[in-house]
Design a protein around this motif. Structure first.
Motif, PDB file in Angstrom:
ATOM      1  N   LEU A   1      -8.418  10.775  12.423  1.00 28.33           N
ATOM      2  CA  LEU A   1      -7.390  11.019  11.406  1.00 28.33           C
ATOM      3  C   LEU A   1      -7.095  12.510  11.403  1.00 28.33           C
ATOM      4  CD1 LEU A   1      -5.658   9.926   9.027  1.00 28.33           C
ATOM      5  CD2 LEU A   1      -7.601  10.386   7.534  1.00 28.33           C
ATOM      6  N   ASN A   2      -5.906  12.881  11.869  1.00 26.62           N
ATOM      7  CA  ASN A   2      -5.529  14.294  11.975  1.00 26.62           C
ATOM      8  C   ASN A   2      -4.734  14.735  10.757  1.00 26.62           C
ATOM      9  OD1 ASN A   2      -6.527  15.166  14.638  1.00 26.62           O
ATOM     10  ND2 ASN A   2      -5.188  13.542  15.426  1.00 26.62           N
ATOM     11  N   ASN A   3      -4.434  16.046  10.710  1.00 23.16           N
ATOM     12  CA  ASN A   3      -3.611  16.634   9.637  1.00 23.16           C
ATOM     13  C   ASN A   3      -4.122  16.211   8.264  1.00 23.16           C
ATOM     14  OD1 ASN A   3      -1.814  17.725  11.622  1.00 23.16           O
ATOM     15  ND2 ASN A   3      -0.903  15.684  11.826  1.00 23.16           N
ATOM     16  N   LEU A   4      -5.436  16.373   8.092  1.00 32.89           N
ATOM     17  CA  LEU A   4      -6.083  15.837   6.890  1.00 32.89           C
ATOM     18  C   LEU A   4      -5.573  16.473   5.603  1.00 32.89           C
ATOM     19  CD1 LEU A   4      -8.202  13.976   5.749  1.00 32.89           C
ATOM     20  CD2 LEU A   4      -9.941  15.720   6.182  1.00 32.89           C
ATOM     21  N   GLN A   5      -5.260  17.764   5.650  1.00 27.72           N
ATOM     22  CA  GLN A   5      -4.884  18.432   4.403  1.00 27.72           C
ATOM     23  C   GLN A   5      -3.547  17.939   3.845  1.00 27.72           C
ATOM     24  OE1 GLN A   5      -6.976  20.356   2.645  1.00 27.72           O
ATOM     25  NE2 GLN A   5      -8.431  19.789   4.264  1.00 27.72           N
ATOM     26  N   SER A   6      -2.692  17.363   4.722  1.00 28.04           N
ATOM     27  CA  SER A   6      -1.419  16.825   4.225  1.00 28.04           C
ATOM     28  C   SER A   6      -1.458  15.297   4.106  1.00 28.04           C
ATOM     29  CB  SER A   6      -0.281  17.225   5.174  1.00 28.04           C
ATOM     30  OG  SER A   6      -0.510  16.714   6.486  1.00 28.04           O
ATOM     31  N   TRP A   7      -2.604  14.705   4.398  1.00 27.20           N
ATOM     32  CA  TRP A   7      -2.731  13.246   4.385  1.00 27.20           C
ATOM     33  C   TRP A   7      -2.739  12.706   2.961  1.00 27.20           C
ATOM     34  CZ3 TRP A   7      -6.887  10.290   2.473  1.00 27.20           C
ATOM     35  CH2 TRP A   7      -6.845   8.930   2.782  1.00 27.20           C
ATOM     36  N   VAL A   8      -2.031  11.596   2.749  1.00 29.01           N
ATOM     37  CA  VAL A   8      -2.007  10.915   1.449  1.00 29.01           C
ATOM     38  C   VAL A   8      -2.415   9.466   1.677  1.00 29.01           C
ATOM     39  CG1 VAL A   8      -0.582  10.186  -0.500  1.00 29.01           C
ATOM     40  CG2 VAL A   8      -0.164  12.395   0.600  1.00 29.01           C
ATOM     41  N   PRO A   9      -3.400   8.966   0.951  1.00 29.40           N
ATOM     42  CA  PRO A   9      -3.849   7.585   1.177  1.00 29.40           C
ATOM     43  C   PRO A   9      -2.786   6.584   0.770  1.00 29.40           C
ATOM     44  CG  PRO A   9      -4.913   8.491  -0.770  1.00 29.40           C
ATOM     45  CD  PRO A   9      -4.165   9.623  -0.130  1.00 29.40           C
ATOM     46  N   PRO A  10      -2.703   5.446   1.467  1.00 31.63           N
ATOM     47  CA  PRO A  10      -1.742   4.401   1.093  1.00 31.63           C
ATOM     48  C   PRO A  10      -2.021   3.880  -0.318  1.00 31.63           C
ATOM     49  CG  PRO A  10      -2.698   3.970   3.269  1.00 31.63           C
ATOM     50  CD  PRO A  10      -3.485   5.071   2.662  1.00 31.63           C
ATOM     51  N   GLU A  11      -0.958   3.521  -1.002  1.00 32.99           N
ATOM     52  CA  GLU A  11      -1.072   3.080  -2.390  1.00 32.99           C
ATOM     53  C   GLU A  11      -2.006   1.886  -2.523  1.00 32.99           C
ATOM     54  OE1 GLU A  11      -0.542   3.315  -6.410  1.00 32.99           O
ATOM     55  OE2 GLU A  11       0.270   4.679  -4.903  1.00 32.99           O
ATOM     56  N   GLY A  12      -1.862   0.909  -1.616  1.00 34.52           N
ATOM     57  CA  GLY A  12      -2.678  -0.289  -1.706  1.00 34.52           C
ATOM     58  C   GLY A  12      -4.159   0.002  -1.578  1.00 34.52           C
ATOM     59  N   VAL A  13      -4.516   0.960  -0.722  1.00 36.17           N
ATOM     60  CA  VAL A  13      -5.924   1.313  -0.546  1.00 36.17           C
ATOM     61  C   VAL A  13      -6.446   2.006  -1.790  1.00 36.17           C
ATOM     62  CG1 VAL A  13      -7.549   2.636   0.860  1.00 36.17           C
ATOM     63  CG2 VAL A  13      -5.625   1.476   1.943  1.00 36.17           C
ATOM     64  N   ARG A  14      -5.629   2.887  -2.378  1.00 31.86           N
ATOM     65  CA  ARG A  14      -6.064   3.579  -3.609  1.00 31.86           C
ATOM     66  C   ARG A  14      -6.291   2.597  -4.743  1.00 31.86           C
ATOM     67  NH1 ARG A  14      -1.793   8.223  -4.650  1.00 31.86           N
ATOM     68  NH2 ARG A  14      -0.452   6.744  -3.563  1.00 31.86           N
ATOM     69  N   ASN A  15      -5.433   1.591  -4.804  1.00 29.51           N
ATOM     70  CA  ASN A  15      -5.588   0.595  -5.868  1.00 29.51           C
ATOM     71  C   ASN A  15      -6.884  -0.179  -5.727  1.00 29.51           C
ATOM     72  OD1 ASN A  15      -3.135   1.322  -6.961  1.00 29.51           O
ATOM     73  ND2 ASN A  15      -1.976  -0.277  -5.885  1.00 29.51           N
ATOM     74  N   GLY A  16      -7.351  -0.323  -4.477  1.00 27.44           N
ATOM     75  CA  GLY A  16      -8.607  -1.042  -4.274  1.00 27.44           C
ATOM     76  C   GLY A  16      -9.789  -0.358  -4.922  1.00 27.44           C
ATOM     77  N   LEU A  17      -9.714   0.965  -5.108  1.00 28.30           N
ATOM     78  CA  LEU A  17     -10.816   1.692  -5.739  1.00 28.30           C
ATOM     79  C   LEU A  17     -10.910   1.420  -7.238  1.00 28.30           C
ATOM     80  CD1 LEU A  17     -10.506   5.182  -3.986  1.00 28.30           C
ATOM     81  CD2 LEU A  17     -12.161   3.376  -3.515  1.00 28.30           C
TER      82      LEU A  17
ATOM     83  N   MET B   1     -11.757  -4.665   1.486  1.00 28.71           N
ATOM     84  CA  MET B   1     -11.577  -3.746   0.364  1.00 28.71           C
ATOM     85  C   MET B   1     -12.746  -2.762   0.276  1.00 28.71           C
ATOM     86  SD  MET B   1     -11.703  -4.484  -3.694  1.00 28.71           S
ATOM     87  CE  MET B   1     -13.487  -4.369  -3.575  1.00 28.71           C
ATOM     88  N   LEU B   2     -13.971  -3.272   0.434  1.00 27.32           N
ATOM     89  CA  LEU B   2     -15.138  -2.398   0.381  1.00 27.32           C
ATOM     90  C   LEU B   2     -15.135  -1.402   1.544  1.00 27.32           C
ATOM     91  CD1 LEU B   2     -17.954  -4.922  -0.625  1.00 27.32           C
ATOM     92  CD2 LEU B   2     -17.253  -2.905  -1.917  1.00 27.32           C
ATOM     93  N   MET B   3     -14.815  -1.890   2.722  1.00 25.73           N
ATOM     94  CA  MET B   3     -14.793  -1.033   3.903  1.00 25.73           C
ATOM     95  C   MET B   3     -13.779   0.092   3.720  1.00 25.73           C
ATOM     96  SD  MET B   3     -16.123  -0.640   6.997  1.00 25.73           S
ATOM     97  CE  MET B   3     -16.692  -2.214   7.617  1.00 25.73           C
ATOM     98  N   GLN B   4     -12.564  -0.262   3.286  1.00 27.94           N
ATOM     99  CA  GLN B   4     -11.539   0.769   3.085  1.00 27.94           C
ATOM    100  C   GLN B   4     -11.919   1.714   1.956  1.00 27.94           C
ATOM    101  OE1 GLN B   4      -7.917  -1.589   2.601  1.00 27.94           O
ATOM    102  NE2 GLN B   4      -7.289  -1.048   4.683  1.00 27.94           N
TER     103      GLN B   4
END
Length: 944
Positions: A764-780, A882-885
């Motif tokens: 996963l490159n360009n980490l400082q500008s990376w934004v997680p996908p909405e669906g993955v964030r909702n899983g948390l 979901m747990l893995m992500q």
């Protein structure tokens, strides 16, 4: 892809016109019939399937297609007809022409060449010839994987039994077709590679594989072709019966087309049904009802091959379905948009009404002025090159090839060939027969027997003559049948000094198998007439499926040609007489039985001495990186000797070298590791100096390594590839050509490639500008899971109990290293908030950690990079993805907070987890194929 929001032209408001465009139909005869003319003019037929019986020659085909298109144009068709054809090469072609249409190897024959470039060139050449006579749609490529190859009629029409390899060849064929201007149609979804046949014509063949099995195997080439831009997909006429899928006809099933093909595989091209005139459908459902069911299920084009009355029934059935509201008009429009979108890419009236192939139809003296004449020489050379590189000598234990090794001038050679049923009569073969009967003998030279249309006795007779010319007539030739070995065969065998037995699909024509075994038994009891050989020389040649005797080591010399066209058998004759060095190799997993029989040097293999060999290993690694045959993004880019030496208390290391004792240079190196906690012994690295390859150094190192690993106390499994240290996770697969060679090499060493699984490292490159996908964030936000980050050995007991559910090599050791290094490593845990039970864990580590010194890929990025390793999910946890992500997402956040610019996920299962990580922004850094086997499989080792 079709734009589902684009408005159709008002001309398509005519529902009869729209419905007619959703059919593809065939007809009988080699001229335009009143029936097909009616279908075009009155029923607005949009696509036509041409078959062998329609086509006599390139000239006649161009005239026929032009006449069909002219009828459509004059009838007011807004767009040209799609003219489709099967032209798979090998033994499955619809169009033959001695002068202008070349014969090329089958899909499996091309796979045997090992050349992607050649495969693409052949596909492009095939498409150029078809396009020149007005054909604009090829029903190919075949994307089936022969998961049960020995009992499937597809045979050499498929590229092989390895899903990844079939994907590679399928995409190359597809690209070649498209570059030459033809629309493509993959087939036969969901797969014809493992069908169960019930015996009656009214019974549909059945797929018994589960969806999980299909997803990991048969579906792989279809997914790959879809990703690369496949235009259309033919859905087969087969049933599916497994725990999660019970379908009577795949092409009539919404579950297959809409759910699997459209939703899961994201295919938005044209879906074509199998021919609805098949007996199993007409008897059980009826064509009218079947047509409605097919369109309702998601088919865009309905195929009906020949019967005019049945074709009318189908069109009227669909009209009635629309009138009765069973089929919504929007469904018709959606399919029409897809069809028109495909046609717009490849068809135009300007091109259609002026085909390039035959500028002066009917005038033989003007053939040189057309495009086909211009292509003739280059395509002939391409055909010869393809066949010459496809011939495969699977085994030659007795070194019988070339025949000059074993036959003197006076010796007689016996050729035994099967009496095959002729191929279905085509217009070309009928035309040829007419010419022979109606034309004076001195005028037939123009119509020399076509390599493709000869079959059975005629083609083998020509092959016999070719052999006889090389032997000054000392050749005996006769055929054999299901009657077995007869007295005439026994007499000829006793008379001959060597015997060649030809087979064609002996796994399905069992009489050929029995005949060959009987001849082999006779040859073993008879010595050669004019030599001191104890057994009579026997060469077995498969001219169709290579599976006939691929694994039967009792037949010492076995050759495969993949088809029995004249060009293939000419190449075979050259191999038999040493005029051509065979370079083909068995495709797919069969390669594990294709042993190398060249003489080997036996090198002195010494145990690694760190103080003596450390610097020499770094020099060898440098040579490997500087080798111009190595990929630019090599797995060894950042590797040094210190990465390979593990020095872990729970792992036994034993490394081996082949070296020049005078110069201290290493010619080869092999690293092995034994993980005592799980009883797994690993070959982690095999390196051979670029200038010392093909000298059996790798063979000597490998055998010594296997012998050492088998001596490890408590060893249960052997494995190719290691995640600790993480140099090679398995056989590298990034380059398909290199992958095939490496798989072949390890298969020859005794590894069973059926016991493999894909793994990869992700970046996963360009980490400082990376934004997680909405669906993955909702899983948390799931209240049933709590996450925390812990450091240090005080958490070792609970984490060790949790990771016992993973039997993967290196996992336990990586966790121990991470827990022991609390300044540079940590563990993210997912817990049940009620009882605190661990649901999942993952390791985080910094680039400067001790753990990172054994995962050199983290240095490839040349920027500050953090690592994530060894996610372990409890078998009791319900939401695996979901747990893995969630664990990986929190790991990314933590690494980002530390200021890193990239994240390495160092070992991921390629068959199940990649899609979920791809959605998060990860890309493949390196891909591998991990291979493992039980120790029992290595009970008998060959002498080193």
């Amino acid at each position: 892809m079709a734009s589902q929001n684009a408005a159709l032209s008002p001309v398509w408001d005519d529902m009869d016109r729209a419905i007619g465009s959703l059919f593809m139909m065939g007809f009988d005869g080699s001229t335009v019939t009143p029936q097909i003319k009616t279908l075009i003019e009155d029923y607005h037929l949009g696509s036509i399937l041409l078959k062998a019986q329609n086509l006599k020659s390139a000239e006649q085909t161009a005239q026929l297609v032009l006449e069909l298109q002219t009828i459509a144009h004059n009838a007011g068709h807004p767009v040209p007809l799609a003219i489709a054809l099967d032209q798979e090469n090998g033994g499955v072609n619809s169009l033959y022409d001695d002068i202008f249409i070349r014969q090329f190897p089958s899909a499996m024959g091309l796979a045997a060449t090992g050349s992607k470039k050649l495969a693409k060139e052949v596909a492009r050449a095939t498409a150029q010839e078809l396009s020149s006579v007005g054909v604009n749609w090829i029903l190919g490529p075949v994307l089936d994987v022969l998961t049960n190859a020995r009992n499937q009629p597809l045979g050499v029409r498929a590229a092989g039994d390895d899903p990844q390899e079939v994907s590679v060849w399928g995409v190359e064929f597809m690209k070649g077709y498209q570059e030459a201007g033809l629309a493509t149609c993959g087939k036969h979804f969901p797969s014809y590679g493992n069908l169960e046949f019930l015996g009656s014509p009214t019974d549909v063949p059945v797929i018994r594989d589960s969806l999980e099995q299909l997803s990991q195997g048969a579906f792989v080439p279809f997914r790959s072709a879809i990703t690369q831009g496949l235009d259309a997909m033919m859905v087969g006429g087969c049933a599916m019966s497994s725990e999660n899928m019970n379908v009577m006809h795949a092409c009539l099933s919404e579950q297959v087309i809409e759910d699997l093909l459209r939703s899961e595989m994201k295919f938005d091209g044209v879906v074509v049904s199998e021919c609805l005139e098949m007996e199993a459908l007409t008897d059980n459902i009826g064509v009218g009802g079947g047509t409605v069911m097919a369109v309702k299920a998601g088919c865009d084009i309905i195929l009906l091959c020949r019967s005019f009355s049945v074709q009318q029934e189908a069109i009227n059935g669909l009209k009635l379905g629309v009138e009765n509201g069973i089929i919504e008009k929007s469904k018709i429009q959606q399919s029409l948009k897809r069809v028109l979108d495909m046609k717009s890419k490849y068809l135009s009236w300007e091109k259609t009404l002026a085909p390039a192939g035959m500028m002066h139809p009917g005038r033989l003296q003007d053939y040189r002025t057309n495009l086909l004449a211009e292509l003739q020489l280059s395509h002939t050379n391409l055909s010869n090159r393809a066949y010459n590189t496809s011939i495969t000598v699977v085994r030659d234990k007795g070194q019988l090839i070339p025949l000059t090794n074993i036959l003197s001038t006076d010796d007689e050679l016996l050729l035994l060939t099967p009496l095959l049923k002729p191929l279905p009569a085509s217009a070309a073969s009928q035309h040829f027969s007419e010419l022979l009967s109606d034309t004076p003998p001195d005028s037939t030279s123009l119509w020399a027997p076509n390599a493709s249309i000869m079959s059975g006795e005629r083609v083998f007779r020509e092959f016999g003559r070719s052999l006889a010319r090389r032997r000054n007539g000392r050749l005996l030739h006769t055929s054999y049948t299901a009657n077995g070995v007869r007295p005439v065969h026994e007499d000829l065998i006793s008379r001959a000094s060597a015997v060649i037995v030809v087979t064609a699909d002996s796994n399905r024509n069992l009489y050929q198998n029995g005949f060959t075994k009987h001849v082999s038994m006779i040859c073993r009891t008879q010595g050669s007439i004019h030599s001191d050989r104890k057994e009579k020389a026997l060469i077995v040649v498969s001219v169709s499926s290579p599976y006939d005797f691929a694994t039967d080591l009792s037949l010492g010399t076995y050759i495969c040609t993949y088809d029995f066209t004249e060009t293939a058998l000419q190449a075979l004759a050259k191999v038999l007489y040493g005029e051509l060095v065979p370079s083909g190799s068995l495709p797919g997993t069969m390669s594990h039985s294709q042993k190398t029989h060249q003489s080997r040097q036996h090198w002195l293999v010494e145990t690694w001495n760190e103080s003596r060999d450390f610097g020499a290993l770094d020099s060898l690694l440098k040579q490997m990186r500087e080798d111009n045959t190595f990929p630019a993004r090599s797995e060894l880019t950042s590797v040094t000797a210190s990465h390979i030496v593990l020095n872990h208390p729970g792992v036994e290391e034993a490394h081996f070298v082949v070296r020049n004792s005078s110069t201290k240079e290493l010619y080869g190196f092999c690293a092995t590791y034994y993980f005592r906690t799980i009883g797994t012994a690993v070959i982690g690295v095999v390196l051979v100096s670029p200038g010392r390859r093909r000298l059996s150094i790798g063979h000597s190192l490998h055998n010594r390594a296997i012998r050492a690993l088998l001596q490890c106390k408590g060893v249960k499994r052997l494995q190719l590839g290691s995640r600790l240290p993480s140099i090679y996770l398995g056989i590298p697969t990034g380059n398909p050509s290199d992958r095939k060679k490496l798989r072949q090499w390890f298969a020859n060493m005794g590894w069973n490639m059926l016991h493999s699984r894909p793994v990869c490292s992700l970046l996963l490159n360009n980490l400082q500008s990376w934004v997680p996908p909405e669906g993955v964030r909702n899983g948390l936000k799931n209240k049933d899971v709590q996450y925390d980050l812990v450091y240090g050995t005080e958490y070792a007991d609970t984490i060790s109990d949790h990771i016992k559910s993973s039997s993967r090599q290196g996992v336990s050791e990586i966790y121990k290293m991470a827990l022991a290094d609390k300044t540079s490593c940590g563990i993210i845990r997912a817990k049940n908030p009620i009882d605190g039970a661990l649901l999942g864990t993952v390791v985080l580590y910094k680039g400067e950690s001790k753990l990172a010194t054994h995962i050199p890929a983290i240095m490839d990025t040349k920027v500050s990079t953090g690592g994530i390793s060894c996610p372990v999910i409890s078998p009791a946890a319900g939401e695996y993805t979901m747990l893995m992500q969630g664990l990986v997402l929190l790991g990314i956040r933590q690494i980002k907070m530390q200021g890193s610019l990239a994240v390495l996920l160092d070992c991921v299962d390629g068959d199940s987890n990649f899609d979920s990580f791809s959605a998060m922004g990860f890309t493949i850094h390196h891909s591998f194929e991990e291979v493992s086997s039980d120790v029992a499989a290595w009970a008998v080792m060959p002498p080193s």
